[in-house]
Design a protein around this motif. Sequence first.
Motif, mmCIF file in Angstrom:
data_model
loop_
_atom_site.group_PDB
_atom_site.id
_atom_site.type_symbol
_atom_site.label_atom_id
_atom_site.label_comp_id
_atom_site.label_asym_id
_atom_site.label_seq_id
_atom_site.Cartn_x
_atom_site.Cartn_y
_atom_site.Cartn_z
ATOM 1 N N GLU A 1 -4.739 -8.287 8.850
ATOM 2 C CA GLU A 1 -5.243 -9.654 8.968
ATOM 3 C C GLU A 1 -5.802 -10.104 7.615
ATOM 4 O O GLU A 1 -6.550 -9.385 6.962
ATOM 5 C CB GLU A 1 -6.338 -9.731 10.032
ATOM 6 C CG GLU A 1 -5.848 -9.419 11.441
ATOM 7 C CD GLU A 1 -6.963 -9.475 12.468
ATOM 8 O OE1 GLU A 1 -8.117 -9.769 12.071
ATOM 9 O OE2 GLU A 1 -6.696 -9.230 13.654
ATOM 10 N N GLY A 2 -5.420 -11.300 7.202
ATOM 11 C CA GLY A 2 -5.945 -11.860 5.963
ATOM 12 C C GLY A 2 -5.412 -11.232 4.695
ATOM 13 O O GLY A 2 -5.885 -11.557 3.600
ATOM 14 N N GLU A 3 -4.406 -10.374 4.788
ATOM 15 C CA GLU A 3 -3.856 -9.711 3.600
ATOM 16 C C GLU A 3 -2.824 -10.598 2.913
ATOM 17 O O GLU A 3 -2.114 -11.364 3.562
ATOM 18 C CB GLU A 3 -3.191 -8.388 3.999
ATOM 19 C CG GLU A 3 -2.618 -7.612 2.823
ATOM 20 C CD GLU A 3 -1.950 -6.307 3.237
ATOM 21 O OE1 GLU A 3 -1.429 -5.606 2.349
ATOM 22 O OE2 GLU A 3 -1.955 -5.982 4.452
ATOM 23 N N LEU A 4 -2.724 -10.481 1.584
ATOM 24 C CA LEU A 4 -1.704 -11.185 0.824
ATOM 25 C C LEU A 4 -0.764 -10.128 0.250
ATOM 26 O O LEU A 4 -1.077 -9.465 -0.729
ATOM 27 C CB LEU A 4 -2.331 -12.025 -0.289
ATOM 28 C CG LEU A 4 -1.557 -13.279 -0.724
ATOM 29 C CD1 LEU A 4 -2.410 -14.170 -1.607
ATOM 30 C CD2 LEU A 4 -0.257 -12.942 -1.415
ATOM 31 N N ARG A 5 0.362 -9.939 0.913
ATOM 32 C CA ARG A 5 1.321 -8.884 0.571
ATOM 33 C C ARG A 5 2.556 -9.496 -0.086
ATOM 34 O O ARG A 5 3.095 -10.488 0.395
ATOM 35 C CB ARG A 5 1.753 -8.139 1.825
ATOM 36 C CG ARG A 5 2.818 -7.064 1.596
ATOM 37 C CD ARG A 5 2.239 -5.810 0.964
ATOM 38 N NE ARG A 5 1.300 -5.207 1.901
ATOM 39 C CZ ARG A 5 1.648 -4.305 2.831
ATOM 40 N NH1 ARG A 5 2.912 -3.899 2.903
ATOM 41 N NH2 ARG A 5 0.745 -3.805 3.651
#
Length: 259
Positions: A49-53
């Motif tokens: 959740e909320g990760e920028l991958r």
Amino acid sequence: MGASDPTVKTKPAVAETGADTDTLLQTRDLRKQFGGLTATDDVDFGVAEGELRCLIGPNGAGKSTFLNLITGQLEPTDGAIYYDGWEITDLSSHERVDRGISMKFQVPSIYPGLTVRENLRVPLQQVADPSEFDERIAIAVDRFGLADHVDESSSALSHGQQQRLEIAMAMTLEPKLMLLDEPVAGLSLEETEEIADLLRTINDEDDVAFIVIEHDIDFVESIADRVTVLHQGDIFTEGTIESVRNDPDVRRIYLGEEE
């Protein structure tokens, strides 16, 4: 669609992406074959959740196919997709949008015959009451730098402005996960930096998770929490941008460098 819906299997999905985990999206053994060609090969991939991958890899690595499997544009040959406590493997693209997954394609998918305002009204009709449209459009065009163009035809916008408009359209759907396919392709350095700033702001302020396919490694370095490298349809390695960029095998397959 509630928990009683027989088309949605919950038990494995809850274990993988339920309330007791930080994982928003998880694929298991995800495979897509086109005849004798295997485009994705038993991919296990998770995003918090909320990760920028960021997702990188050479041409033909299966990146766009993988994103199209997540959005439901393609049906997998095998495997499962879990999202936010649900199995979404068999859900339609529309149902996935309703659950909070938005997609921005490489070529802007705007409506060139409509104004900026009218383009933004299209997705708003899915999530908001008409009485809210004007206020929400005003907020969106201000946030995405389009206030001076709100009543112009979207076909008159620059390529960078069209990219921002499509991201704005995707954001009106209030996603928890946004998928971007080469969002800075064809943009100038200044426009690329503007998109990087925009994605970081959305990620920080709205807590939206991103999966971003991109070839521009400098852009990847400017935004990514973690980087996944796809090669020949499978995950080659994952890690921080520093570890990935300094991996000699990644440099060989992705950058074409010789050892």
